[in-house]
Write an enzyme that holds these catalytic residues in place. Sequence first.
Site, PDB file in Angstrom:
ATOM      1  N   ASP A 132      -2.044  -1.155   6.001  1.00 32.41           N
ATOM      2  CA  ASP A 132      -2.447  -0.754   7.351  1.00 32.41           C
ATOM      3  C   ASP A 132      -3.952  -0.524   7.472  1.00 32.41           C
ATOM      4  OD1 ASP A 132      -2.524   1.450   5.723  1.00 32.41           O
ATOM      5  OD2 ASP A 132      -1.709   2.846   7.206  1.00 32.41           O
ATOM      6  N   LYS A 167      -5.597  31.790   0.931  1.00 34.92           N
ATOM      7  CA  LYS A 167      -4.851  30.637   0.413  1.00 34.92           C
ATOM      8  C   LYS A 167      -5.860  29.666  -0.193  1.00 34.92           C
ATOM      9  CE  LYS A 167      -5.046  27.740   4.529  1.00 34.92           C
ATOM     10  NZ  LYS A 167      -4.376  27.178   5.668  1.00 34.92           N
ATOM     11  N   ASP A 175       0.847  -1.174   0.000  1.00 32.94           N
ATOM     12  CA  ASP A 175       0.000   0.000   0.000  1.00 32.94           C
ATOM     13  C   ASP A 175       0.895   1.241   0.000  1.00 32.94           C
ATOM     14  OD1 ASP A 175      -2.367   1.508   0.304  1.00 32.94           O
ATOM     15  OD2 ASP A 175      -2.117   1.590   2.461  1.00 32.94           O
ATOM     16  N   ASP A 211      -7.115  -2.984   3.127  1.00 33.33           N
ATOM     17  CA  ASP A 211      -6.042  -3.920   2.770  1.00 33.33           C
ATOM     18  C   ASP A 211      -6.299  -5.329   3.301  1.00 33.33           C
ATOM     19  OD1 ASP A 211      -4.430  -1.868   1.602  1.00 33.33           O
ATOM     20  OD2 ASP A 211      -3.893  -1.214   3.611  1.00 33.33           O
TER      21      ASP A 211
END
Length: 1153
Positions: A764, A558, A426, A768
Amino acid sequence: MEGTTPPVLAMSSHADEEHPGPRAVIFPEDSIVREEKVASGIRPKGVEMKRSITQEDKELAAAGYEHLQVTKDQKGEGDTHLDIYEHKLPFGGLIESLQTNFDTKDPGHSYGLTSDEAKIRLERDGRNVLTPPKKKSALRKFLDRLFTMFNILLMVAGVLEYVLLGIDFHANFQNTYLGGILILVAFINASIDFYQIQKSEAILASFLAMIPPSCRVVRDGTISTIPAAELVKGDIVLLRSGDKTPADLILFSATDLKVDNSSLTGESEPQERFPLPDGTKQRPVEADNLVFNSTLVVNGEGWGTVVRTGDHTFIGQIASLTGGESGNESPLAVEIGRFVVIVSCIAILFAVVFFAVGITTVYKGKAAQTVTFAVSILVAFVPEGLPSVVTLLLSIAAKRMAKQNVLVKDLQGVETLGSLTLLATDKTGTLTRNQMTVTNLWSGSKMYSAFQSNNDDESTQKFSMDASGMQEIVDISALNSRVKFDRTDIPFDQREILGDATETGLTRFAGRHLKLEYESYVKQYPKVFEVPFNSTNKWALVIINKPHSSGILTSYIKGAPERVLAKCSSYLKDGTQVPITDAFREEYDAAYDYMASRGHRVIACAQSLLPGEEYPIHYPFSRTDSQYPSSDYCFVGLVSLEDPPKHGVREAIGTLRLAGIKVMMVTGDHPKTAEAIARKINLILGDTRETLAAKTGRPFEDIYEDEVTAVVVHGDDIDGLQGWQWDQIFSKDEIVFARTSPKHKLEIVKRAQALGHIVGVTGDGVNDSPALKKADLGIAMNITGSDVSKEAADMILLDDNFASCVQGVAEGRQIFVNLKRSIQYTLTHSTPEVIPQLLYVVVPIPLPLSAILILVIDLGFELCVALSFAWDQPETVDGLMRMKPRKPVNERSIRALKRRALQRSKTLARDAETQEVIQPSKISIWFSKMKTPFRRSFWENMTEVTDNETLVDGKLLSYAYLEAGMIETLACLIAYFVVFFKNGFSPADLRTAQQNGSYFTKSSPDFINSRGRAINAQDQIDAFGQAQGIVYLSIFITQCFNVFAVKARLSFPFGKRVVSNKWNFAGILAGACLGMFIIYTPPLHVVFGGSFRLSPLYWLIPVAFGVLLLGWASLRVIMLRKSIEHMKVKDIKGLMMFPTMRTMSMRSRGSRH
């Protein structure tokens, strides 16, 4: 790789340089070969190739994957989907469907469910917890380990001895010990294995033990905190920043809510979530009004109603997908199982043959004695201590790995890590830190690097606060922010920052460069007005009380570069405002492209020094009617952020690739981001079709697959890939799968395994876990890993350090070598144990070695010495990390595998109409297996030449049984005959005495030898004891030399590395003490035989043969050297094996502390 993968390409057989002819082209949708005209005199760039794939090739490619489709059809995996539909409903329909009550205008005054209704629903739907996977009981686990082939053989032999004891107690008294020892050994083997498994599971359970989570829920019109397990459908839940979502919720109110879905979808960026009064037609995973169980709220606040709980949630369905996948048996378990069956069959065959020969010759109808003899043959062939040795060797290696922060749940996973051919990893949280970090800044037409990187251009300058625009960018990062800290009483760099990943990265950057403490600086310039970031504006604005030459207030903005630039009329250069020109816009575009092409997240910053006359301190700013400055800003600069690779990842991947392991990335992130990270960490070095097209200026379609070594595959394409396309992808050296779902990850693992790959998966997240379970070795992260992923994995990295995998691979490969040495050493003594027994029956001669002495060899000194191999070092400095995996996957191995698969698929029965495979009955499967050894294909496959190295192969068996075994047998027999000769018995005398059958006992008559000497009963017994003693000691002494002979593979059996294992000498010393004790202690002679009169001078005979054994091992190294050379991995051009500047900085920082 976007879109459809082009077909398989093959080199054209010939090419005419002068007159290029047409090229044969075949397209996937048809089977017609077309001719593609080439303009005369002009040859396309690149190598001349033929795009062709025949029907036979297609069938062969599909055959390798056919069993996956059958399994998928049986499970109905194709129908797996989320059953959530409530996100499509408008608020009115949602209230009606869930029979609940909420107020969208004032969520805090929602009534929610009544307590009584909640109790009824809890009883109906069950608790909001995931059903734990079914586990075997401790007794079942122990019995599984007890009833292995070896142990069953030992127990049956032991029971037989006690049956004989019951028939004739006095004649079979010795069987009291023999039978008990055999059964005890079986139980000890099982107990050692069982203990190791229980210990690993106990450690894992301590990691998974967590405080039950709680949540804020509205019931009966009041808000209260209850355990998350008590939530039911229809409950109203309040979510705040830092909370873990307790169930799947539909939002009906939210303020700047962002959730981290990385553990479910692999997206590193937090996703904005908001209520949709009319619902949405999007899929549940992409729905903006839906938040999933276990996801973390990183920003804002929200109110939602529960639509799914427990196993019905998104995470619950992934967990059930994990439960549905059966973990693969480890390669080591398969090989040990195969070896056990072979050795057991040999042992049983020889025992039966010797029983038949014995009962008709030596014992002449004495069944009890013949059975005891047959059992001794069985005992000689079965290495009783091997299961214990294997388990203890692996547990010693596991303990070593634990010191390197690697927890091994399944002991055989230690070796599996060493035999990996493909590692699918991953990205987010495994290769990268899941922590956005400022990398580059651009201001005043100059590019700066916030941290020196080897990927930057030479023109990129090092970041300095004195450079133009840098102070302003740091101010905007610190003051235009909504982050919070978990604690403020600790230093800034030790705090956990709660908030959006991008803001967190900017805050961490600003905090390092501010002259004052972060809190002091922010308080010094208080906020006057704020417009938070949202998905519509794509910018965040703040007005602060920061005096300047023309006023008191300063506005900072921003956000997305194109949106911020649209609000600017000037830009900052060397401290002065300069009007924006076309030349500036070109420079801006170049800088933006430079940052974005590296897969970075790009943010623009701008400021406006508000004039005091127009904007006094008490100016009534307002969001609703745009009463705030939104134009004429001064553009300050661009900031790029990335989720950087973890320290040491680049060197780790380079080392793995040099060890012949294909490392590929499987991520849910964007393809461009994935590729950019892959290029930084040695995962991609070559060109993809896209990059080669850009480099050469050729159209993308003209780039053939043979020209490139790398591929980036989009998740949307995976479902439509055909067998030959999968083959094409896995033939590449460098592979990245992007935008993948949990189902895709699982499919990738299955496809790789179908090609013969031994697949490791690191991850993790919850997404997965299905792939972790299905892989040959699942590796989970401890700190960032989810409980589901830890449960599914075979191995856990306790410090989340991917580089630990390298240590694991080296350890795994070494443990395989050590196991092989141990087995090679253990099997060698079978020949000197069995051949004397054969002579005892055929010649006959007095029994050279009793069954009880054979057991002492197998379970005494052999066990001690065999265990000592666990501490062996690699033979050479490079060790095994420049060798190919022991079962390399190459074109030859894939074609052989597919050919066998095609043979199998053609023999399957199919429905006449649908052509679907009809599953055979168990009886027909059994019959088919019985016929297998009589088929030609079976022997062709068995004798097929491969590059595979198995735990027990022909070379090992040849060495153990024929080469070293025969040398040791000669040592034993010569010593045996010499001792007897010195005691008055010539070989002819021994044959005469044994044929008579009345000698070598206490009541024996005197024996008259060939020289006329009379030997009394006591001297006969003593001579017999000495002879059995020297045979035992000969096996021990020659095996002491064999300890070093079995290490000779890459180098000679001499030198520092060969003799550096002190435990070898400790094992030899323990064996010597045991031998002296048994042979030279008179009270033990009743059970074991032996004689204290045996002269040590006789030891010189096996010592001489031991030296001969070392000489043969040296000669063997020279003869096998060529076969070893081709297993070495060639250097990979372009690998960056030096540490990154960031890693070096961290190391030096660590050394200072």
